[in-house]
Design a protein around this motif. Structure first.
Motif, short mmCIF file in Angstrom:
data_model
loop_
_atom_site.label_atom_id
_atom_site.label_comp_id
_atom_site.label_asym_id
_atom_site.label_seq_id
_atom_site.Cartn_x
_atom_site.Cartn_y
_atom_site.Cartn_z
N SER A 77 -40.98 75.76 -1.60
CA SER A 77 -40.45 76.47 -0.43
C SER A 77 -40.31 77.96 -0.70
CB SER A 77 -39.10 75.86 -0.04
OG SER A 77 -38.56 76.53 1.07
N ARG B 13 -47.61 78.64 5.66
CA ARG B 13 -46.22 78.94 5.29
C ARG B 13 -45.27 77.87 5.87
NH1 ARG B 13 -46.44 83.83 6.88
NH2 ARG B 13 -47.24 84.56 4.88
N THR C 222 -43.01 75.34 3.61
CA THR C 222 -41.55 75.35 3.80
C THR C 222 -41.03 73.96 4.13
OG1 THR C 222 -41.67 77.63 4.60
CG2 THR C 222 -39.67 76.40 5.09
#
Length: 624
Positions: A255, A268, A272
């Protein structure tokens, strides 16, 4: 300074000592048990199997007991002709304080092997790993190597799956892979990691190896982004680790890496949201249930499975994982082959990355460039010398640092057999009390962030739990020093504000895991434990933790997967079976900036010389 009275290491409970003796054993079994080469459990299994099969040759029963013992010590196979060299007394396993014992009466090797091969307890194999039609005898014998039935079948199944998967899973098209990797690793700085990712994308089974600080987790994060970019839709990826603590660290690291500018917005978001789980959780293995949710009949849905800290994965769990993977799923194992192996039987990662000879049909890549260690690279240089087995180089580096503070490495010599004293005790006192003072101060101030930071600042690592230099002795000293010099008040339950603690049981309800560490605090009148997490400490009521113990020191085994600013390493005695290269390497590489080694030159030389090699047949099967 004024040293409180030393705390002697608590002896093994009388019940444990009685349990180690097999009262009804006779002949060879009795003698090997008396000399502590066998535990009573080994003897009981051998006697029971002999009774069921009508086998009364005490040489065969000895082989059965020693094979059971080998499994308890992590080996998959017993090599009969090497047994007099490989098998050592067990009385020094826990503390390392016991002296040498008389040698047992080993059977004559050729007659011993012939007796085992001719026993009705054994199935003799003359080549090939096919388990079809092979009967369920307790022992399987190839040459002079002996397996218990369960582990022979598991090893054969793992080897067959790895060979098949290595050739059956298609590589990602190179013309699609290269542009993605060029974007994720722009420039020449990350060439080593880029090449590692390319190997992982091109192999059905891949090993991503490397020591601490070489960027394995960074590579995993970008590998995940590459898998996302190459997938049509959201990829089905599983992240897993052997322990809850390791899984939590992997989740946090991936993350955190998502902030890299090389990632697209979709990548992304994918990183995450990626969450690692334990291997047991991935497979749906629940305590008390022998059948997992996912197995050969009901496969995991994932296309890619990445396992971190793979050195800690034993043969039984690996066999379950491979059985549950779809035939087309890609497997990536991430870890450091030089660290200690699993507490379970086997050493799968080491078998897949042998130090000599070709690894087999799978892809292997090892990251070499270290980015983590500070202090001019002294810790890294020392660790590399240990890894290479260079006794003179290790001792020269340590002697150059003898008594010297600064420079990253410090060596304080204690004679073999003596308790920690003199300058070594002074240094231990200063480091332990310094960390305790910071934790107590932060806890009293209600600053959980500072308390956890102090906890991760220093750790004492011991090879043994008991004995003059074990965890119990160091913990006793640390507690006395803390009470006497910091004025803390112990509660009836033995805890105090600012006490470092170790969680010893998984609890999904509180999201705490075996191996988590924290500091006891008082918040709004409630006793809680501040446990370190990547996003900041979490506060868990002490009463809700399923298992917890004091943490002024921990075993090297427990420390795997962790990093500390400074580490004090209390080495195993030279005669201890735990004085091994892997033990010393693992302990040293837990430190980021400073490491203080307490022990004798003899013990250090012995540890560097002795490589802890578990006996397995997996490497040979993969090369066949």
């Amino acid at each position: 300074m004024t040293i409180p009275p030393a705390v002697p290491a608590p002896p093994a409970p009388e019940a444990d000592r009685r349990a180690a003796r097999a009262l009804r054993a006779q002949g060879l079994l009795a003698r090997f048990n008396e000399l502590t080469y066998l535990h009573s459990a080994d003897v009981h299994v051998a006697r029971r199997l002999g009774a069921l099969a009508g086998e009364d040759d005490e040489r065969v029963l000895l082989a059965v007991a020693l094979t059971v013992r080998a499994v308890r010590h992590g080996s998959v196979v017993l090599r009969l002709r090497r047994a007099p060299v490989d098998v050592t007394p067990e009385d020094a396993e826990d503390s390392g304080d016991a002296g040498p014992l008389a040698a047992p009466p080993w059977p004559e090797p050729e007659a011993w092997v012939a007796a085992v091969r001719g026993s009705r307890l054994s199935t003799v194999h003359h080549g090939g790993d096919d388990t079809a039609g092979v009967g369920r005898t307790p022992l399987h014998v190839v040459g002079d190597d002996v397996w218990l039935d369960r582990y022979w079948r598991q090893e054969v199944a793992v080897a067959e799956d790895l060979r098949r998967r290595a050739t059956a899973v298609p590589a990602a098209p190179p013309e699609e892979v290269r542009p993605v990797l060029d974007r994720l690793w722009p420039g020449a700085g990350g060439r080593e990691q880029r090449e590692a990712a390319e190997v992982c994308l091109g192999a059905g089974v891949a090993v991503l190896g490397g020591g601490p600080g070489t960027g394995k987790t960074t590579t995993v994060a970008r590998l995940l982004a590459a898998v996302h970019a190459l997938s049509h839709g959201l990829p089905r990826v599983a992240l897993a680790a052997p322990t809850g603590k390791a899984a939590a660290r992997l989740t946090e690291a991936v993350s955190a890496a998502a902030a890299s500018p090389e990632f697209t917005a979709a990548e992304r978001e994918f990183l995450t949201g990626a969450t690692a789980t334990t291997l047991h959780g991935l497979l749906g293995l629940r305590p008390g249930s022998g059948r997992p949710r996912y197995d050969a009949e009901r496969r995991l849905p994932h296309d890619v499975v990445i396992v971190d800290e793979a050195s800690m994965v034993g043969l039984p769990v690996m066999a379950r994982l491979l059985a549950a993977l779809r035939p087309s799923a890609r497997l990536v194992l991430v870890g450091d082959r030089n660290q200690l192996a699993s507490v379970e039987v086997g050493a799968v990662l080491a078998d897949l990355t042998p130090s000599e000879g070709p690894p087999g049909p799978h892809g292997v890549t090892t990251l070499r460039q270290v980015h983590r260690f500070d202090s001019g690279g002294a810790i890294g240089e020392l660790a590399r010398a240990v890894e290479a087995g260079e006794v003179d180089a290790v001792l020269d580096q340590l002697r150059a640092a003898t008594g010297a503070a600064g420079g990253g490495v410090r060596f304080l010599e204690v004679e073999e057999g003596d308790p920690i004293g003199g300058a070594a005790l002074d240094a231990l006192h200063a480091s332990v009390l310094g960390a305790a003072r910071a934790m107590v101060g932060a806890a009293r101030a209600g600053d959980a962030v500072a308390a956890v930071r102090a906890l991760e600042g220093h750790r004492v690592l011991c090879a043994h739990r008991r004995g003059l230099r074990g965890v119990s002795a160091v913990t006793g000293l640390a507690l006395r020093w803390t009470v006497a010099e910091l004025g803390v008040a112990l509660r009836p339950d033995g805890f105090h504000v600012g006490m470092p603690v170790l969680v010893t049981a998984n609890d999904p309800g509180t999201r705490t895991w075996n191996g988590d560490t924290g500091v006891v605090m008082e918040v709004a009148g409630e006793t809680v434990v501040a446990i370190g997490r990547g996003e900041g400490p979490v506060l868990v009521p002490l009463a809700r933790l399923a298992g917890v113990e004091t943490l002024h020191a921990m075993t090297v085994h427990r420390s795997q997967g962790s990093q500390f600013d400074a580490v004090t390493v209390v080495t195993a005695p030279a005669r201890s079976p735990l004085a091994t290269r892997q033990m010393l390497y693992t302990a040293l590489t837990r430190a980021r900036r400073e490491v203080c080694v307490i022990g004798s030159a003899e013990a250090l030389a012995r540890a560097v010389e002795r490589e802890a090699i578990r006996a397995t047949g997996l490497t040979g099967r993969l090369r066949a």
